[in-house]
Design a protein around this motif. Sequence first.
Motif, PDB file in Angstrom:
ATOM      1  N   LYS A 255      37.605  40.683  57.129  1.00 49.22           N
ATOM      2  CA  LYS A 255      37.416  41.163  55.756  1.00 49.22           C
ATOM      3  C   LYS A 255      38.720  40.963  54.992  1.00 49.22           C
TER       4      LYS A 255
ATOM      5  N   VAL B  61      40.981  42.960  50.252  1.00 50.27           N
ATOM      6  CA  VAL B  61      41.355  44.364  50.432  1.00 50.27           C
ATOM      7  C   VAL B  61      41.592  45.041  49.085  1.00 50.27           C
ATOM      8  N   CYS B  62      41.021  46.236  48.929  1.00 51.63           N
ATOM      9  CA  CYS B  62      41.236  47.038  47.726  1.00 51.63           C
ATOM     10  C   CYS B  62      42.641  47.629  47.777  1.00 51.63           C
TER      11      CYS B  62
ATOM     12  N   CYS C 224      42.485  51.800  47.700  1.00 51.04           N
ATOM     13  CA  CYS C 224      42.018  52.681  48.781  1.00 51.04           C
ATOM     14  C   CYS C 224      41.957  51.995  50.141  1.00 51.04           C
ATOM     15  N   ASP C 225      42.379  50.737  50.210  1.00 51.61           N
ATOM     16  CA  ASP C 225      42.430  49.978  51.465  1.00 51.61           C
ATOM     17  C   ASP C 225      41.062  49.605  52.034  1.00 51.61           C
ATOM     18  N   ALA C 226      39.984  49.806  51.278  1.00 53.19           N
ATOM     19  CA  ALA C 226      38.683  49.312  51.726  1.00 53.19           C
ATOM     20  C   ALA C 226      38.735  47.787  51.733  1.00 53.19           C
ATOM     21  N   SER C 227      38.047  47.154  52.677  1.00 55.05           N
ATOM     22  CA  SER C 227      38.095  45.695  52.780  1.00 55.05           C
ATOM     23  C   SER C 227      36.689  45.105  52.776  1.00 55.05           C
ATOM     24  N   PHE C 228      36.604  43.823  52.357  1.00 55.85           N
ATOM     25  CA  PHE C 228      35.310  43.184  52.159  1.00 55.85           C
ATOM     26  C   PHE C 228      35.354  41.725  52.607  1.00 55.85           C
TER      27      PHE C 228
ATOM     28  N   LEU D  29      34.294  42.952  46.519  1.00 53.60           N
ATOM     29  CA  LEU D  29      35.493  43.682  46.106  1.00 53.60           C
ATOM     30  C   LEU D  29      35.437  44.004  44.618  1.00 53.60           C
TER      31      LEU D  29
ATOM     32  N   HIS E 209      33.175  46.885  44.086  1.00 51.50           N
ATOM     33  CA  HIS E 209      33.827  48.095  44.588  1.00 51.50           C
ATOM     34  C   HIS E 209      34.869  48.623  43.607  1.00 51.50           C
TER      35      HIS E 209
ATOM     36  N   LYS F  99      34.295  51.345  40.970  1.00 52.66           N
ATOM     37  CA  LYS F  99      34.309  52.767  41.318  1.00 52.66           C
ATOM     38  C   LYS F  99      35.637  53.398  40.921  1.00 52.66           C
ATOM     39  N   HIS F 100      36.695  52.595  40.970  1.00 50.74           N
ATOM     40  CA  HIS F 100      38.016  53.095  40.610  1.00 50.74           C
ATOM     41  C   HIS F 100      38.261  53.021  39.102  1.00 50.74           C
TER      42      HIS F 100
END
Length: 209
Positions: free
Chosen positions: A144, A147-148, A151-155, A161, A164, A167-168
């Motif tokens: 993935k 990376v955001c 928040c460190d979420a990854s895709f 992304l 995602h 949301k922020h």
Amino acid sequence: MQRGAFKCDTCGKDFKYKSKFQIHLRTHTGEKPYLCKICGTGFTNSSDLAVHMRIHTGEKPYACKMCAARFTRSDNLTVHMRTHTGEKRYLCKTCGKRFANSGSLTIHMRKHTGEKPYLCKVCKASFTNSGDLTVHMRTHTGEKPYVCKMCDASFTNSGALTVHMRKHTGEKDPVSMQQLWENSPKSPLNVHLRIHAGEMTDEGNMVSL
């Protein structure tokens, strides 16, 4: 028109210069005497090797004068410039859609032909272009790379992304905004229906019940 002094016996092409003729013959023999010392890729002529080396060195000598984009090859810059000029010279004869480069047209044509030459060796899924196969392979490898930063979420792909990040940022999805407008009392369709229902006058005033 004067024909070239050197003629290819395989395909009939004529060449004025012996050096060009010799390079051309390698397209038939498969000979690639110019090797990259870093990755071992072979080329039929030194010019192609020189361009290839820029992949390793990171050199991008061809700069767009309208934005900050840079390219390793002049023809890639030419194609890029069409994003600024809007020129789309490659026409799909099936549906009339136009494209800025031949590669995009080739990929598009597969939608009409059903051709999917890029095959996943793990699950046998097939795709019209190599990019989609690359993204698909991440479902098997778990990679993935997107990376955001908040928040460190990854895709697995940039599109996920982008969705995602809303949301922020609080940015509304374009489709959702369209749906909100369609459901609004002031949308043209709803105004029209309320006039027929007797809830609103043609001037847009509400009727007192």
